[in-house]
Design a protein around this motif. Structure first.
Motif, PDB file in Angstrom:
ATOM      1  N   UNK A 223       7.316 -36.103  -9.502  1.00  0.00           N
ATOM      2  CA  UNK A 223       7.826 -37.147  -8.955  1.00  0.00           C
ATOM      3  C   UNK A 223       7.399 -38.574  -9.631  1.00  0.00           C
ATOM      4  N   UNK A 224       8.378 -39.497 -10.239  1.00  0.00           N
ATOM      5  CA  UNK A 224       8.173 -40.548 -11.031  1.00  0.00           C
ATOM      6  C   UNK A 224       7.508 -41.805 -10.199  1.00  0.00           C
ATOM      7  N   UNK A 225       6.487 -42.198 -10.912  1.00  0.00           N
ATOM      8  CA  UNK A 225       5.686 -43.194 -10.013  1.00  0.00           C
ATOM      9  C   UNK A 225       6.629 -44.400  -9.765  1.00  0.00           C
ATOM     10  N   UNK A 226       6.373 -45.047  -8.549  1.00  0.00           N
ATOM     11  CA  UNK A 226       7.365 -46.107  -7.765  1.00  0.00           C
ATOM     12  C   UNK A 226       7.567 -47.406  -9.019  1.00  0.00           C
ATOM     13  N   UNK A 227       6.280 -47.811  -9.491  1.00  0.00           N
ATOM     14  CA  UNK A 227       6.092 -48.885 -10.369  1.00  0.00           C
ATOM     15  C   UNK A 227       6.764 -48.559 -11.786  1.00  0.00           C
ATOM     16  N   UNK A 228       6.856 -47.282 -12.035  1.00  0.00           N
ATOM     17  CA  UNK A 228       7.907 -47.015 -13.333  1.00  0.00           C
ATOM     18  C   UNK A 228       9.248 -47.105 -12.900  1.00  0.00           C
ATOM     19  N   UNK A 229       9.554 -46.690 -11.680  1.00  0.00           N
ATOM     20  CA  UNK A 229      11.101 -46.839 -11.470  1.00  0.00           C
ATOM     21  C   UNK A 229      11.511 -48.214 -11.117  1.00  0.00           C
ATOM     22  N   UNK A 230      10.537 -49.147 -10.471  1.00  0.00           N
ATOM     23  CA  UNK A 230      10.811 -50.737 -10.459  1.00  0.00           C
ATOM     24  C   UNK A 230      10.910 -51.221 -11.810  1.00  0.00           C
ATOM     25  N   UNK A 231       9.932 -50.821 -12.933  1.00  0.00           N
ATOM     26  CA  UNK A 231      10.191 -51.417 -14.095  1.00  0.00           C
ATOM     27  C   UNK A 231      11.413 -51.018 -14.860  1.00  0.00           C
TER      28      UNK A 231
ATOM     29  N   UNK B 211      16.373 -47.212 -24.315  1.00  0.00           N
ATOM     30  CA  UNK B 211      17.174 -47.664 -25.418  1.00  0.00           C
ATOM     31  C   UNK B 211      18.550 -47.763 -24.632  1.00  0.00           C
ATOM     32  N   UNK B 212      18.833 -49.141 -24.231  1.00  0.00           N
ATOM     33  CA  UNK B 212      20.073 -49.465 -23.615  1.00  0.00           C
ATOM     34  C   UNK B 212      21.295 -49.677 -24.711  1.00  0.00           C
ATOM     35  N   UNK B 213      22.425 -49.652 -23.822  1.00  0.00           N
ATOM     36  CA  UNK B 213      23.766 -50.092 -24.745  1.00  0.00           C
ATOM     37  C   UNK B 213      24.785 -50.508 -23.743  1.00  0.00           C
ATOM     38  N   UNK B 214      25.543 -51.036 -24.104  1.00  0.00           N
ATOM     39  CA  UNK B 214      26.738 -51.718 -23.351  1.00  0.00           C
ATOM     40  C   UNK B 214      27.669 -50.643 -23.173  1.00  0.00           C
ATOM     41  N   UNK B 215      28.143 -50.434 -21.950  1.00  0.00           N
ATOM     42  CA  UNK B 215      29.206 -49.382 -21.770  1.00  0.00           C
ATOM     43  C   UNK B 215      30.307 -50.200 -20.677  1.00  0.00           C
ATOM     44  N   UNK B 216      31.286 -50.768 -21.281  1.00  0.00           N
ATOM     45  CA  UNK B 216      32.102 -51.688 -20.323  1.00  0.00           C
ATOM     46  C   UNK B 216      31.310 -53.005 -20.193  1.00  0.00           C
ATOM     47  N   UNK B 217      31.214 -53.438 -18.692  1.00  0.00           N
ATOM     48  CA  UNK B 217      30.419 -54.506 -18.403  1.00  0.00           C
ATOM     49  C   UNK B 217      28.805 -53.989 -17.881  1.00  0.00           C
ATOM     50  N   UNK B 218      28.740 -52.874 -18.147  1.00  0.00           N
ATOM     51  CA  UNK B 218      27.266 -52.229 -17.645  1.00  0.00           C
ATOM     52  C   UNK B 218      26.461 -52.137 -18.905  1.00  0.00           C
ATOM     53  N   UNK B 219      25.235 -52.052 -18.433  1.00  0.00           N
ATOM     54  CA  UNK B 219      24.063 -51.858 -19.494  1.00  0.00           C
ATOM     55  C   UNK B 219      23.258 -50.565 -19.193  1.00  0.00           C
ATOM     56  N   UNK B 220      23.419 -49.496 -19.912  1.00  0.00           N
ATOM     57  CA  UNK B 220      23.205 -48.008 -19.741  1.00  0.00           C
ATOM     58  C   UNK B 220      22.112 -47.564 -20.746  1.00  0.00           C
ATOM     59  N   UNK B 221      21.241 -46.890 -20.229  1.00  0.00           N
ATOM     60  CA  UNK B 221      20.431 -45.882 -20.890  1.00  0.00           C
ATOM     61  C   UNK B 221      20.021 -44.746 -20.468  1.00  0.00           C
ATOM     62  N   UNK B 222      19.604 -43.785 -21.088  1.00  0.00           N
ATOM     63  CA  UNK B 222      19.539 -42.471 -20.562  1.00  0.00           C
ATOM     64  C   UNK B 222      17.837 -42.117 -20.920  1.00  0.00           C
ATOM     65  N   UNK B 223      17.322 -41.501 -19.963  1.00  0.00           N
ATOM     66  CA  UNK B 223      15.697 -41.352 -20.273  1.00  0.00           C
ATOM     67  C   UNK B 223      15.341 -40.254 -19.472  1.00  0.00           C
ATOM     68  N   UNK B 224      14.536 -39.013 -20.228  1.00  0.00           N
ATOM     69  CA  UNK B 224      13.812 -38.245 -19.464  1.00  0.00           C
ATOM     70  C   UNK B 224      12.336 -38.356 -19.564  1.00  0.00           C
ATOM     71  N   UNK B 225      11.861 -38.479 -18.618  1.00  0.00           N
ATOM     72  CA  UNK B 225      10.482 -39.058 -18.274  1.00  0.00           C
ATOM     73  C   UNK B 225       9.315 -37.956 -18.485  1.00  0.00           C
TER      74      UNK B 225
END
Length: 135
Positions: A52-60, A28-42
């Protein structure tokens, strides 16, 4: 500053950001100034080896921060090139901050950057992409 754009019918199943996808990341992203930010706990369902989070998920998540930035700004784009640097392991079960921003443009291409960081600011992964604008 970019404006937020509503999802079109059928886009609510996006694996990264679709709220209706039962196995998706639900970012769930939001704009914060000129950046697009989301917080997530996987949860552990997204891990590779223990904790450790899977590398494919990190890339996604990095790809979504960059492509979603453009989409939410009212532009359609596809990833033409994507580079990822894994700096540290990214843990499951901890709050992650995913951030994307535009670096520059040339013709129909947009250079984007993104990071994944822990709550203390430690960057665990970073990405750069060349996004191709499409009609």
């Amino acid at each position: 500053m970019p404006s937020s754009k509503e999802k079109l019918p059928g886009e609510s199943y996006c694996f990264a950001c679709g709220p209706e996808n039962p196995i998706g990341l639900h970012l769930d992203f939001r704009f914060d100034a000129e950046k697009y930010v989301a917080e997530k706990t996987l949860p552990h369902e997204y891990q590779s080896y223990e904790g450790v989070v899977h590398g494919g998920i990190i890339t996604t998540m990095l790809d979504e921060a960059m492509g979603g930035y453009l989409y939410s700004s009212g532009e359609r784009a596809v990833t033409a090139r994507l580079d990822v640097r894994y700096r540290k392991t990214t843990p499951v079960g901890e709050k992650l901050i995913i951030t994307g921003w535009e670096e520059g443009r040339r013709g129909h291409f947009v250079n984007m950057k993104a990071t994944i960081a822990l709550a203390d600011g430690t960057v665990t992964a970073e990405g750069s992409a060349k996004m191709a604008l499409v009609d």
